[in-house]
Write a protein that holds these residues in place. Structure first.
Motif, PDB file in Angstrom:
ATOM      1  N   GLY A 273     -28.335  37.943  44.886  1.00 23.00           N
ATOM      2  CA  GLY A 273     -28.388  37.243  43.614  1.00 23.00           C
ATOM      3  C   GLY A 273     -29.047  37.976  42.473  1.00 23.00           C
ATOM      4  N   GLY A 274     -29.832  39.021  42.759  1.00 18.06           N
ATOM      5  CA  GLY A 274     -30.525  39.731  41.699  1.00 18.06           C
ATOM      6  C   GLY A 274     -29.648  40.759  41.012  1.00 18.06           C
ATOM      7  N   ALA A 275     -30.246  41.485  40.072  1.00 18.15           N
ATOM      8  CA  ALA A 275     -29.497  42.504  39.327  1.00 18.15           C
ATOM      9  C   ALA A 275     -28.988  43.598  40.253  1.00 18.15           C
ATOM     10  CB  ALA A 275     -30.381  43.100  38.234  1.00 18.15           C
ATOM     11  N   ALA A 276     -29.844  44.060  41.154  1.00 16.16           N
ATOM     12  CA  ALA A 276     -29.417  45.094  42.103  1.00 16.16           C
ATOM     13  C   ALA A 276     -28.352  44.534  43.036  1.00 16.16           C
ATOM     14  CB  ALA A 276     -30.607  45.612  42.899  1.00 16.16           C
ATOM     15  N   GLY A 277     -28.549  43.305  43.515  1.00 20.70           N
ATOM     16  CA  GLY A 277     -27.575  42.695  44.405  1.00 20.70           C
ATOM     17  C   GLY A 277     -26.220  42.549  43.754  1.00 20.70           C
ATOM     18  N   ASN A 278     -26.207  42.132  42.493  1.00 17.65           N
ATOM     19  CA  ASN A 278     -24.948  41.976  41.774  1.00 17.65           C
ATOM     20  C   ASN A 278     -24.206  43.305  41.686  1.00 17.65           C
ATOM     21  OD1 ASN A 278     -23.194  40.325  39.764  1.00 17.65           O
ATOM     22  ND2 ASN A 278     -23.720  42.170  38.625  1.00 17.65           N
TER      23      ASN A 278
ATOM     24  N   ALA B  85     -14.186  46.929  50.455  1.00 20.52           N
ATOM     25  CA  ALA B  85     -14.824  46.185  51.539  1.00 20.52           C
ATOM     26  C   ALA B  85     -14.751  44.687  51.298  1.00 20.52           C
ATOM     27  CB  ALA B  85     -16.291  46.603  51.674  1.00 20.52           C
ATOM     28  N   ARG B  86     -14.813  43.935  52.371  1.00 25.86           N
ATOM     29  CA  ARG B  86     -15.061  42.503  52.325  1.00 25.86           C
ATOM     30  C   ARG B  86     -16.569  42.335  52.322  1.00 25.86           C
ATOM     31  NH1 ARG B  86     -13.184  37.860  50.820  1.00 25.86           N
ATOM     32  NH2 ARG B  86     -11.136  38.527  51.632  1.00 25.86           N
ATOM     33  N   VAL B  87     -17.109  41.674  51.301  1.00 26.03           N
ATOM     34  CA  VAL B  87     -18.552  41.566  51.139  1.00 26.03           C
ATOM     35  C   VAL B  87     -18.994  40.124  51.348  1.00 26.03           C
ATOM     36  CG1 VAL B  87     -20.521  42.037  49.650  1.00 26.03           C
ATOM     37  CG2 VAL B  87     -18.463  43.447  49.461  1.00 26.03           C
ATOM     38  N   VAL B  88     -19.930  39.936  52.257  1.00 29.30           N
ATOM     39  CA  VAL B  88     -20.552  38.632  52.469  1.00 29.30           C
ATOM     40  C   VAL B  88     -21.869  38.656  51.695  1.00 29.30           C
ATOM     41  CG1 VAL B  88     -21.429  36.993  54.151  1.00 29.30           C
ATOM     42  CG2 VAL B  88     -19.494  38.468  54.743  1.00 29.30           C
ATOM     43  N   ALA B  89     -21.904  37.922  50.592  1.00 29.86           N
ATOM     44  CA  ALA B  89     -23.028  37.966  49.657  1.00 29.86           C
ATOM     45  C   ALA B  89     -23.948  36.779  49.902  1.00 29.86           C
ATOM     46  CB  ALA B  89     -22.513  37.963  48.224  1.00 29.86           C
ATOM     47  N   ALA B  90     -25.123  37.047  50.451  1.00 30.44           N
ATOM     48  CA  ALA B  90     -26.047  35.984  50.833  1.00 30.44           C
ATOM     49  C   ALA B  90     -27.185  35.871  49.840  1.00 30.44           C
ATOM     50  CB  ALA B  90     -26.610  36.257  52.225  1.00 30.44           C
ATOM     51  N   ASP B  91     -27.541  34.633  49.529  1.00 28.87           N
ATOM     52  CA  ASP B  91     -28.673  34.377  48.647  1.00 28.87           C
ATOM     53  C   ASP B  91     -29.249  33.009  48.979  1.00 28.87           C
ATOM     54  OD1 ASP B  91     -30.455  35.209  46.714  1.00 28.87           O
ATOM     55  OD2 ASP B  91     -29.270  34.478  45.027  1.00 28.87           O
ATOM     56  N   ARG B  92     -30.360  32.691  48.332  1.00 29.07           N
ATOM     57  CA  ARG B  92     -31.013  31.415  48.597  1.00 29.07           C
ATOM     58  C   ARG B  92     -30.387  30.263  47.840  1.00 29.07           C
ATOM     59  NH1 ARG B  92     -37.062  32.488  47.026  1.00 29.07           N
ATOM     60  NH2 ARG B  92     -35.942  33.409  45.254  1.00 29.07           N
ATOM     61  N   ILE B  93     -29.677  30.574  46.750  1.00 30.19           N
ATOM     62  CA  ILE B  93     -29.063  29.535  45.932  1.00 30.19           C
ATOM     63  C   ILE B  93     -27.565  29.811  45.809  1.00 30.19           C
ATOM     64  CG2 ILE B  93     -31.163  29.043  44.638  1.00 30.19           C
ATOM     65  CD1 ILE B  93     -30.128  30.802  42.405  1.00 30.19           C
TER      66      ILE B  93
ATOM     67  N   LEU C 291     -31.546  43.599  50.365  1.00 29.12           N
ATOM     68  CA  LEU C 291     -32.072  43.744  49.009  1.00 29.12           C
ATOM     69  C   LEU C 291     -33.031  42.621  48.640  1.00 29.12           C
ATOM     70  CD1 LEU C 291     -28.742  44.721  47.194  1.00 29.12           C
ATOM     71  CD2 LEU C 291     -30.574  46.252  47.948  1.00 29.12           C
ATOM     72  N   VAL C 292     -33.479  41.868  49.632  1.00 29.68           N
ATOM     73  CA  VAL C 292     -34.459  40.820  49.354  1.00 29.68           C
ATOM     74  C   VAL C 292     -35.742  41.491  48.889  1.00 29.68           C
ATOM     75  CG1 VAL C 292     -35.739  38.867  50.273  1.00 29.68           C
ATOM     76  CG2 VAL C 292     -33.429  39.360  51.117  1.00 29.68           C
TER      77      VAL C 292
END
Length: 258
Positions: free
Chosen positions: A25-30, A41-49, A91-92
């Motif tokens: 969810g952060g700038a680096a994650g985005n 790639a198929r990306v599974v993007a995990a975040d808290r919200i 990237l947490v």
């Protein structure tokens, strides 16, 4: 060393790469999620919200990485849906510091331990066997120079970063030990750095600090010496699948700019 580890193409046989990004969810994650999706790639993007993405190659998910059981259940669900996992990018992040050593608040350590270390432990343990079985498994974290050269006003942060690095190096050794067993090299001592390298690699990417377009816009006259733009970080991560495992496993790759 297996013959397949000396040269690896950017794709994987048997289907597209499936890469998990924790802390998307952060700038680096985005930046990282979009760069990986752009690479095919198929990306599974995990975040808290919850978050929506405008790319069909990106699969968003909400998961509490401080919950070990939930993290393992999530890993199983990813494999059940996609059939494989070829990468885990952790990237947490978090930050506490700026006070003299004698004034360090150990509540900061507890906060950073959970974010930087505990979430890493849960995700790497949950996905380790899947990554070890991948033709080109990759794990990466982003660290900082203070992990090796701690400053007195960053004691808790530097300690958490150092712990995260040690954990990743232990996983790198596990990947090497797995490769040794697969090769029948039972006499290779564990932890010496001499174990054969298989297809999986765990890597530490080191920066001084990360730079975003928002920071550049806010301070246009600042040259931000040594900072690494999040887009450059994202490209370095996408490139992990174009490099052989022996160049990556157990390595600290410095991305800071002079």
């Amino acid at each position: 060393m297996t013959a397949s580890s000396s040269a690896q193409p950017s794709g994987t046989p048997g289907g597209e790469r499936v890469i998990v990004v924790a802390g998307a969810g952060g700038a680096a994650g985005n930046a990282v999620v979009r760069a990986l999706a752009a690479s095919g790639a198929r990306v599974v993007a995990a975040d808290r919200i919850p978050r929506e993405w405008d790319d069909e190659r990106i699969s968003p998910v909400v998961v509490d990485l401080l919950d070990a059981a939930a993290t393992r259940a999530w890993a199983g669900a990813v494999v059940a849906e996609h059939g494989r996992v070829d990468g885990l990018i952790h990237l947490v992040g978090g930050w506490r510091g700026g006070t003299p050593f004698a004034e360090t608040d150990l509540a900061d350590w507890a906060f950073l331990h959970d974010l930087l270390v505990r979430t890493l432990q849960h995700t790497t343990l949950a996905f380790h066997e899947h990554l070890a079985r991948s033709p080109y498994g990759r794990v990466a974290i982003v660290s900082q120079h203070s992990a090796q050269r701690p400053a007195q006003d960053m004691a808790a942060y530097s300690t958490a970063k150092a712990a995260a690095e040690a954990w990743i190096l232990a996983q790198a050794d596990a990947f090497g030990t797995t490769a040794a067993a697969s090769a029948g090299a039972d006499d290779v001592p564990v932890g010496t750095g001499d174990a054969p390298v298989g297809n999986a690699a765990a890597t530490i990417l080191v920066v001084k600090a990360l730079l975003t377009d928002a920071m550049l816009k806010q301070s246009p006259d600042d040259s931000f010496p040594g900072f690494t733009h999040v887009d450059d970080l994202a490209q370095a991560i996408a490139d992990l699948w174009t490099r052989p495992a022996e160049q990556l496993n157990g390595r600290r790759l410095d991305l800071s700019h002079s």
